[in-house]
Design an enzyme around this catalytic site. Structure first.
Site: not given
Length: 242
Positions: A47, A49-51
């Site tokens: 996803t 922001t996570c990546s």
């Protein structure tokens, strides 16, 4: 209601993982007993922001965190082991232990399981981080309980500042490179020698010489930026570091 577990013991859970095509169990005791562990949890692998931010910065600051007493950095997500393994490869997250909480048992026991049905995600983890010492949670940073996916306090820099506000954060570099380029290899060796974390952007797959000229004015590789400042090629890097 999100639960602040500061002062509590980590819930006892067995995670199903696959490594080298073999299934095994990894328990919370294996991860946390007699260790200082930083955990960050996020809504999902791959996803945005996570990546782009959450995982990369923890991976980048892992050596600094470990220099300041942390034994392990752990990422938890309500995803299966195959997804977490592939995401780790994609992100080159060699400094982070990726934990698949596929059934959401750990996240639920932490009081951090939330519904993302509106996005078609089902139940996922709320975004948070924590410092755990010998299985006991010393500090939690829980994102505010507001609509959307806030990312304000569970980041790696906030955690490092809590652990040691005077910790020295090394410079970071971005390097445009080309496969098989000997000057790129020389530049990486120089950056590693000076403990400068380097992110490599390899030409190909949509990144062209035209793209490289647009950001650096040159089409040869490597082209290096340190802390956002343009340095140049391997020779200019050597001069800059000396």
């Amino acid at each position: 209601m999100l639960k602040d577990n500061t002062g509590n013991k980590i819930p006892s859970i067995n995670f199903k993982i696959q490594k080298n095509h073999q299934w095994s169990n990894l328990s919370t005791s294996d991860i946390f007993d007699n260790k200082t562990v930083v955990v960050f949890a996020l809504p999902g692998a791959y996803t945005p922001t996570c990546s782009s931010s959450h995982l990369p910065r923890y991976n980048e600051l892992a050596p600094v965190l470990k220099d300041n007493g942390v034994d392990e950095i752990v990422c938890v997500s309500v995803n299966d082991t195959f997804v977490m393994n592939e995401w780790a490869k994609d992100q080159e997250a060699e400094n982070v232990l990726m934990i698949p909480d596929g059934n959401g048992e750990f996240t639920d026991a932490m009081g951090m399981l939330v519904s993302k049905n509106d996005l078609g995600f089902g139940d996922r983890s709320w975004r948070y981080s924590m410092l755990v010492k010998n299985g006991v949670i010393e500090k939690m940073f829980i994102e505010p309980d507001v609509e959307g996916d806030p990312f304000e306090v569970s980041d790696a820099d906030t955690m490092l500042e809590y652990i040691n506000k005077d910790a020295v954060v090394p410079e970071t570099a971005t390097m445009f490179s080309r496969k098989g380029c000997p000057h790129c290899e020389r530049a990486v060796s120089l950056l590693n020698k000076h403990n400068i974390y380097v992110e490599q952007i390899e030409l190909g797959g949509g990144i062209t010489s035209r793209s490289l000229r647009a950001v650096s004015g040159r089409s040869s590789t490597p082209q290096i930026f340190i802390g956002g400042k343009y340095i140049g090629g391997a020779d200019e890097l050597e001069a800059h570091l000396s």
